[in-house]
Every structure is written in C-alpha cells, then in structure tokens.
Motif scaffolding. Structure first.
Motif, mmCIF file in Angstrom:
data_model
loop_
_atom_site.group_PDB
_atom_site.id
_atom_site.type_symbol
_atom_site.label_atom_id
_atom_site.label_comp_id
_atom_site.label_asym_id
_atom_site.label_seq_id
_atom_site.Cartn_x
_atom_site.Cartn_y
_atom_site.Cartn_z
ATOM 1 N N ASP A 220 -5.641 -1.502 10.348
ATOM 2 C CA ASP A 220 -4.875 -2.680 10.745
ATOM 3 C C ASP A 220 -5.775 -3.911 10.731
ATOM 4 O OD1 ASP A 220 -3.127 -4.519 11.761
ATOM 5 O OD2 ASP A 220 -3.184 -3.769 13.819
ATOM 6 N N TYR B 55 4.657 -7.373 9.961
ATOM 7 C CA TYR B 55 4.841 -6.554 11.153
ATOM 8 C C TYR B 55 4.815 -5.070 10.789
ATOM 9 C CZ TYR B 55 6.217 -10.871 13.485
ATOM 10 O OH TYR B 55 6.227 -12.142 14.000
ATOM 11 N N HIS C 58 -3.766 -7.742 12.884
ATOM 12 C CA HIS C 58 -3.841 -8.163 14.280
ATOM 13 C C HIS C 58 -5.231 -8.640 14.688
ATOM 14 C CE1 HIS C 58 -0.059 -5.941 14.190
ATOM 15 N NE2 HIS C 58 0.290 -6.644 15.242
ATOM 16 N N THR D 211 -2.135 -4.871 25.323
ATOM 17 C CA THR D 211 -1.292 -4.303 24.269
ATOM 18 C C THR D 211 -1.836 -2.951 23.805
ATOM 19 O OG1 THR D 211 -0.071 -4.929 22.275
ATOM 20 C CG2 THR D 211 -2.425 -5.400 22.285
ATOM 21 N N GLU E 99 6.706 -2.898 16.928
ATOM 22 C CA GLU E 99 5.508 -2.348 16.295
ATOM 23 C C GLU E 99 4.978 -1.155 17.091
ATOM 24 O OE1 GLU E 99 3.099 -5.738 13.932
ATOM 25 O OE2 GLU E 99 3.232 -6.093 16.088
ATOM 26 N N ILE E 100 4.965 -1.284 18.399
ATOM 27 C CA ILE E 100 4.479 -0.187 19.248
ATOM 28 C C ILE E 100 5.373 1.037 19.098
ATOM 29 C CG2 ILE E 100 4.120 0.518 21.646
ATOM 30 C CD1 ILE E 100 3.280 -2.384 22.228
ATOM 31 N N ILE F 34 -6.605 1.377 14.485
ATOM 32 C CA ILE F 34 -6.627 0.091 15.180
ATOM 33 C C ILE F 34 -8.027 -0.074 15.748
ATOM 34 C CG2 ILE F 34 -5.685 -1.235 17.103
ATOM 35 C CD1 ILE F 34 -3.096 0.381 16.778
ATOM 36 N N TYR G 107 0.713 -6.745 19.886
ATOM 37 C CA TYR G 107 1.657 -5.952 19.102
ATOM 38 C C TYR G 107 3.045 -6.097 19.725
ATOM 39 C CZ TYR G 107 -2.438 -3.715 16.999
ATOM 40 O OH TYR G 107 -3.615 -3.477 16.330
#
Length: 502
Positions: free
Chosen positions: A125, A170, A128, A229, A195-196, A184, A191
């Motif tokens: 990722d 996203y 983010h 998050t 997304e979670i 991550i 997030y």
C-alpha cells in the motif's frame, strides 16, 4: 609494458543475470530490459565471436560478434522467456558466454537462472503514505533483501496507488483480489470504513495481511503512523498498536532487545531483535487465534511480533517497520541481533499455499466474434477451476473452461455488446485451499458496430415510425377544420426609471 603475457581482457559483471535482476525467472510475465556487458581490455583484440553454451542459450539473446578495442567496449544481453511456455520447462538453466578469437576463449562469464512458477503477489500500500516536507513514503526499494527472498519463491511485488497521484485510489475487494499478500507499512493517512471492510474480507477469504507499525513518541505523545486507523484494521484480529515507544538508543541509534520468544517456526533462530524507534503491540487474550511471538518483557504484556488467523487468512504484525530496511539490517548484524533471520522466516511463511492467480485477461475481436477470458493459475495440487462471466445485461455467458500448458485456463463467449463485464474465478486445490479472483472490465460501446445498441436503435426507430404514422393518420383522416390561432396575452409595457442625479 610490451610483454604480451600481461595483456588482459575481462567482462563484467562476472555472471548473468545480475542485480537488480534476480536469477529467479517467472514462467509468465517476467519482462526484463537488456543488461549491459562491459569489456575491459588492455589491447585491441579486434573482431571476436560471442557464443553461448549450455541450455541457457535457449532463452538468452545477444549479438554474434563485437570488435574489442583497447579500453572499454560493451554489448547488450537479454533474457527472453517466450509466451505460453509449458510448465515442463520449469527448472535450472546454465551455460557460459564466451568471447572467442581464432578458436581461443578471450573472456567468459557464467550464465545461470531458474525458471519457476508464479508464487503469488505481494501488494504494498503506497496510496496511504504522505508526501511533501512531512511525508515519509516507505519505498519498496528500501527492503531489497525481503523482496529478493520472496522472489526466490516466485512471489512478485506490486504497488497499490501512489501518494503523488492527485486522484485518490480506494482499496476495495476488486483491487485486493489481485494480491495474495497485502502489506501496510508505516502509512500515515486514514483508511475509510469501506477500505477497512475490504481488508477484513480479503483476509477472511484467505488472503495474508502484513502490517508494520512505527514509532510512538512518548515525549510529545504522537505517532509517526496512523495508529488509530491501524487499530481499526487490527481490532477483529485481536492485535492493537500501543501508545508506547521503544528502540530509542544513544546518538539516534536503536536498541537490541533480548525478548521472550515463543516456540513457533516464525521465530526459528530468532533470539534478539534490533529496534530503532518502534512501538509495541497488545494482544487480546479473548481472541483465541491472536498470538504474541516475540515479547519485549518477560511478563508477556508488550509484543514486538504477533500473528493471528482470521477466517481462511493470516495476519502478521511487527511493531517496527524499519525491521525490513536493508540499512537497518546492517546495523542489526553489527549488533548481533537476528533481524535478518526473522526477515527470511517471514518471507517463507507468507508464501501462499492456496492456488495463485497471476491474472485474468480478456482478449476480443470485432462484434459478433468470439472473445476469450484467460486465467493463469498456479498450484502443485490444483483440483478445480470454476469460472463465471457475466455480461452487460446480467446474463451468464460462461463457456466451457479449457486447460493448457499446466496453468492456462480459457473460456470463450460471443462478443455482442459493449458495457461492463464481470469475471469471477475460483481455484481450489486438493487440500481444500481456495483462491477467488474478481475483476470487472468496461468495454467502450461503439454504436456503429454494437449488435445490442443496434437492436435498441432499431427498436426506437420502429417506435418513432409508428408514432409518425399515427400522427399522419390523425392529420389526414381527422377533422380538417383548422383550429383558430391562439393569441398570447400582451404583456404590460414598463420603463426603467430615469437615473437620479445627485
């Protein structure tokens, strides 16, 4: 200076392929640029032949001759794996690349590589992370040892999103279905709930999640990563990031922790870890599948390494993202810590056991012609491959699934309309491990050729034709008295007031 016995001609690098490319070559999708071979010679040798020996010559391409002058010369060499190579070609290939003149070998290098099956995809990722003055994007180039260990097992690396893109991407289950492992690492931005949820679904369906948190500054009570998050993501797995900093040594260095280590294959050979500006993890004892494996303290209240099982998937969490960094590994080795061993253990553990789907590809011709959906699936004990193709009208247009090459599965349908096509592939092995891949492709509509659009247009034209015929019938067969023209009421005239002069 004139003694010919001191003449020297060498080639560099001394072996091929070399860094940054691995000697592990994927049977599918491993497109590599040419590499440069440099010749250093103390004399002008003249025109020499370039020859390749061994079975490596089947896939190595280069020129036939080169003229060697005193000083530097160079030529390109390329590893070229053809499309649709059968699985029987997997194995080790070796040989020699020689420069020969009048039958004598002037210089040579070793050639050796292994063609292997696709072992899975690690998606990192990057979306983010933040950029700018306060940004701290952890580029995959920082952890080359880790990715090289994965490469040995055929696992490739891809990046999700970019912090430099103005358009936000996203996370959803569609993106995640293209990955076997999602990582991550020290990300900073929040997030979303969707997304979670997608990450939780990914793990529940059999995916592997790797999370590396970062530093909690106890002085100003701030985190260098998105701690809240992160905890939202990790909550159902029974693991939480603590607001507790560790690894702050003198002079900006880290500290070595001789922790309490659990008996687990992930911890084999790991007795101590070098941490630089990290944090700790809390394990929820109410979640049975959550485990701390390396504890900072003997009381086992603060973990540095933890794992969990959730649904059909697994979760691995380390409380210091710097553990992966190549330069930190050097510091750890000098300090006598076992970071490198942990790194290798993790790289081994996260290689997926379930079937791996490299990609699902649609190829098509003109409207009315066959279109093919091809899935590239790899597994030593693959049992069942089920494919579903849903057309723009919501109808199932899946054909018979045919297998070839040992990993290529194809289904065909007649291409009659543009629009959204949904593909779903479910691969199951003999152990019951399952991999699900979902993909939606939009094919632009060409109204001039699209059979479906033409049908709609013809239908609309028919409706218009009926309407015109009915209007004509009303006009010529009805009352022919003209209706009086309807007069519009006159509007009252009005004027603008004259401007005032003050």
């Amino acid at each position: 200076m004139t003694d010919p016995s001191r003449d020297l001609t060498i080639m560099t690098p001394r072996s091929f392929p070399t860094l940054p490319w691995s000697d592990t070559v994927l049977i599918v999708g491993d497109d590599r640029p040419p590499q440069n071979i440099t010749i250093i010679s103390t004399q002008a040798v003249g025109l020499v032949n370039i020859t390749l020996t061994g079975n490596a010559s089947l896939f190595v391409q280069t020129k036939d001759q080169i003229s060697i002058s005193a000083g530097y010369s160079h030529f390109d060499i390329q590893l070229d794996i053809p499309d649709d190579l059968p699985v029987s070609e997997v194995g080790w290939y070796s040989g020699m690349l020689n420069l020969t003149s009048n039958g004598d070998v002037v210089a040579s290098i070793d050639v050796g590589f292994r063609i292997t099956l696709f072992g899975g995809r690690l998606m990192v990722d990057m979306e983010h992370h933040t950029t700018g003055i306060d940004g701290d994007p952890d580029d995959p180039s920082y952890y080359g040892y880790f990715t090289e260990y994965l490469r040995e097992s055929g696992v490739t690396l891809s990046e999700f999103g970019s912090p430099d893109d103005q358009l936000v991407t996203y996370i959803d289950i569609g993106y995640l279905s293209g990955a076997d492992i999602f990582m991550i690492m020290d990300t900073e931005t929040t997030y979303t709930d969707d997304e979670i949820t997608a990450i939780h679904t990914f793990v529940e369906n059999g995916g592997t999640l790797v999370v590396l948190s970062e530093f909690w500054d106890s002085t100003d009570q701030t985190a260098s990563f998105g701690i809240d998050t992160y905890n939202d993501i990790l909550e159902p797995f029974g693991i939480q990031c603590e607001r507790r900093g560790i690894g702050v040594g003198p002079g900006g260095l880290g500290l070595v922790y001789d922790g309490t280590v659990e008996n687990d294959t992930l911890m084999a050979g790991v007795e101590s870890l070098y941490i630089i500006q990290g944090s700790t993890l809390q394990i929820n004892p109410a979640v049975s599948n959550a485990r701390g494996l390396f504890w900072e303290d003997a009381a086992k209240t603060h973990a540095i390494v933890a794992t969990a099982e959730y649904g059909s998937g697994k979760v691995y969490v380390i409380s210091d993202g710097s553990t992966l960094y190549d330069d930190i590994l050097y510091d750890a080795i000098r300090s006598g810590a076992d970071n490198l061993r942990l790194l290798r253990n993790i790289a081994t553990a996260i290689v997926p056991e379930a079937p791996r789907i490299y990609d699902v590809i649609l190829t098509r011709g003109e409207f009315g012609e066959p279109a093919n959906v091809t899935a590239y699936i790899f597994d030593d004990d693959l049992d069942i491959v089920a494919m579903s193709i849903i057309g723009p009208l919501g109808n199932n247009i899946t054909g018979i699934v045919n297998e070839s090459l040992g990993y290529k599965f194809t289904s065909s349908f007649t291409y009659t309309s543009g629009g959204f096509y949904s593909f779903r592939v479910v691969a199951t092995d003999e152990s019951g491990d399952q991999r699900i891949f979902q993909k939606v492709i939009l094919i632009p509509v060409d109204a001039a050729d699209d059979v479906f659009i033409q049908t709609v247009i013809y239908s609309l034209l028919a409706v218009v034709g009926v309407g015109l015929a009915y209007s004509g019938y009303q006009k010529f067969s009805g009352d022919k008295k003209s209706r009086p023209k309807r007069e519009q009421p006159k509007e009252e005239e009005w004027e603008l007031p004259p401007p005032s002069i003050e």
